[in-house]
Write an enzyme that holds these catalytic residues in place. Sequence first.
Site, PDB file in Angstrom:
ATOM      1  N   GLY A   1      92.102  26.871  42.321  1.00  0.00           N
ATOM      2  CA  GLY A   1      93.112  25.857  42.586  1.00  0.00           C
ATOM      3  C   GLY A   1      94.116  25.603  41.489  1.00  0.00           C
ATOM      4  N   SER A   2      94.309  26.574  40.592  1.00  0.00           N
ATOM      5  CA  SER A   2      95.313  26.336  39.542  1.00  0.00           C
ATOM      6  C   SER A   2      96.715  26.251  40.149  1.00  0.00           C
ATOM      7  CB  SER A   2      95.254  27.424  38.467  1.00  0.00           C
ATOM      8  OG  SER A   2      95.635  28.664  38.991  1.00  0.00           O
ATOM      9  N   ASN A   3      96.991  27.056  41.145  1.00  0.00           N
ATOM     10  CA  ASN A   3      98.307  26.961  41.806  1.00  0.00           C
ATOM     11  C   ASN A   3      98.443  25.648  42.571  1.00  0.00           C
ATOM     12  OD1 ASN A   3     100.129  29.483  41.623  1.00  0.00           O
ATOM     13  ND2 ASN A   3      98.065  30.327  41.831  1.00  0.00           N
TER      14      ASN A   3
ATOM     15  N   ILE B   1      94.656  32.740  59.153  1.00  0.00           N
ATOM     16  CA  ILE B   1      95.160  31.559  59.879  1.00  0.00           C
ATOM     17  C   ILE B   1      95.240  31.897  61.372  1.00  0.00           C
ATOM     18  CG2 ILE B   1      97.176  30.029  60.158  1.00  0.00           C
ATOM     19  CD1 ILE B   1      95.667  29.533  57.546  1.00  0.00           C
TER      20      ILE B   1
ATOM     21  N   ASN C   1     102.451  31.864  51.984  1.00  0.00           N
ATOM     22  CA  ASN C   1     101.331  32.321  51.156  1.00  0.00           C
ATOM     23  C   ASN C   1     101.883  32.951  49.882  1.00  0.00           C
ATOM     24  OD1 ASN C   1      98.597  33.197  50.530  1.00  0.00           O
ATOM     25  ND2 ASN C   1      99.226  35.258  51.153  1.00  0.00           N
TER      26      ASN C   1
ATOM     27  N   HIS D   1     100.918  35.956  47.169  1.00  0.00           N
ATOM     28  CA  HIS D   1     100.042  37.112  46.959  1.00  0.00           C
ATOM     29  C   HIS D   1     100.359  37.692  45.575  1.00  0.00           C
ATOM     30  CE1 HIS D   1      97.384  40.336  48.160  1.00  0.00           C
ATOM     31  NE2 HIS D   1      98.200  41.150  47.519  1.00  0.00           N
TER      32      HIS D   1
HETATM   33  C1  GAR Z   1      96.225  33.475  43.004  1.00  0.00           C
HETATM   34  O1  GAR Z   1      96.442  34.461  42.038  1.00  0.00           O
HETATM   35  C2  GAR Z   1      96.814  33.914  44.325  1.00  0.00           C
HETATM   36  O2  GAR Z   1      97.969  34.702  44.186  1.00  0.00           O
HETATM   37  C3  GAR Z   1      95.691  34.733  44.882  1.00  0.00           C
HETATM   38  O3  GAR Z   1      94.541  33.992  44.566  1.00  0.00           O
HETATM   39  C4  GAR Z   1      94.744  33.351  43.314  1.00  0.00           C
HETATM   40  C5  GAR Z   1      94.283  31.932  43.419  1.00  0.00           C
HETATM   41  O4  GAR Z   1      94.238  31.339  42.169  1.00  0.00           O
HETATM   42  N1  GAR Z   1      95.828  34.932  46.282  1.00  0.00           N
HETATM   43  C6  GAR Z   1      95.473  36.063  46.879  1.00  0.00           C
HETATM   44  O5  GAR Z   1      94.980  36.997  46.287  1.00  0.00           O
HETATM   45  C7  GAR Z   1      95.750  36.105  48.382  1.00  0.00           C
HETATM   46  N2  GAR Z   1      95.483  37.377  48.909  1.00  0.00           N
HETATM   47  P1  GAR Z   1      94.145  29.762  42.013  1.00  0.00           P
HETATM   48  O6  GAR Z   1      93.001  29.319  42.931  1.00  0.00           O
HETATM   49  O7  GAR Z   1      93.809  29.516  40.581  1.00  0.00           O
HETATM   50  O8  GAR Z   1      95.447  29.180  42.422  1.00  0.00           O
END
Ligand code: GAR
Length: 189
Positions: A12-14, A87, A101, A103
């Site tokens: 969940g950093s994003n 989804i 999303n 990626h």
């Molecule tokens: C992020 O790097 C995002 O781009 C990736 O998961 C990570 C989540 O990090 N998403 C995918 O790979 C989707 N296919 P976070 O939980 O720290 O935000």
Amino acid sequence: MKKIAIFASGNGSNAENIIKYFQSSEQIKVISVASNNPSAQVLLRSKKHSIDTFVFNKNELNNGIVLKKLKKLEVDFIVLAGFLIKIPLNMITTYKNKIINIHPSLLPLHGGKGMFGINVHKKVFESKDTETGITIHFVNQSYDKGAVIFQAKCGLRPNTPPKQIQKKVHKLELKFFPIIIENLLNEPN
Ligand code: GAR
């Protein structure tokens, strides 16, 4: 006021970065964080910022319970930030071009089922790519195939290890994801 729900399965950093970015906005607000994983770190991060959270299972995502909840909350826009489940069609049609999303690669490279987090960066490493980056795209029924909204790139030195690649890409995510969301929500409908 435009209301965002963030869907996330893990760290969940994003999600937290987006919550913080819009904290003082009067026009855009993250009103809910939803997860399929009851022990996801993203739930704790959200609660720290007093954001409502809800947890659901795959069945509830697919049978319309999650969609009902989103409607009840009057959610306008959905952001997938490290969300691992596909989804369902009912959500995609209800929120047409309102689910996005992020990626961690330059799609169409290294996307699709199972391409998540560090797996993506390992592929970049194995492929000896000289650059990588992020893709922000609309969500449709196929994994990582929706229309691209934005990409940002970073160059890679030969043999950069996957963890290092991940760090570089993560910087791009934190820098650009909230801005792109803001731009989309500020576009006239
Ligand atoms: C992020 O790097 C995002 O781009 C990736 O998961 C990570 C989540 O990090 N998403 C995918 O790979 C989707 N296919 P976070 O939980 O720290 O935000």
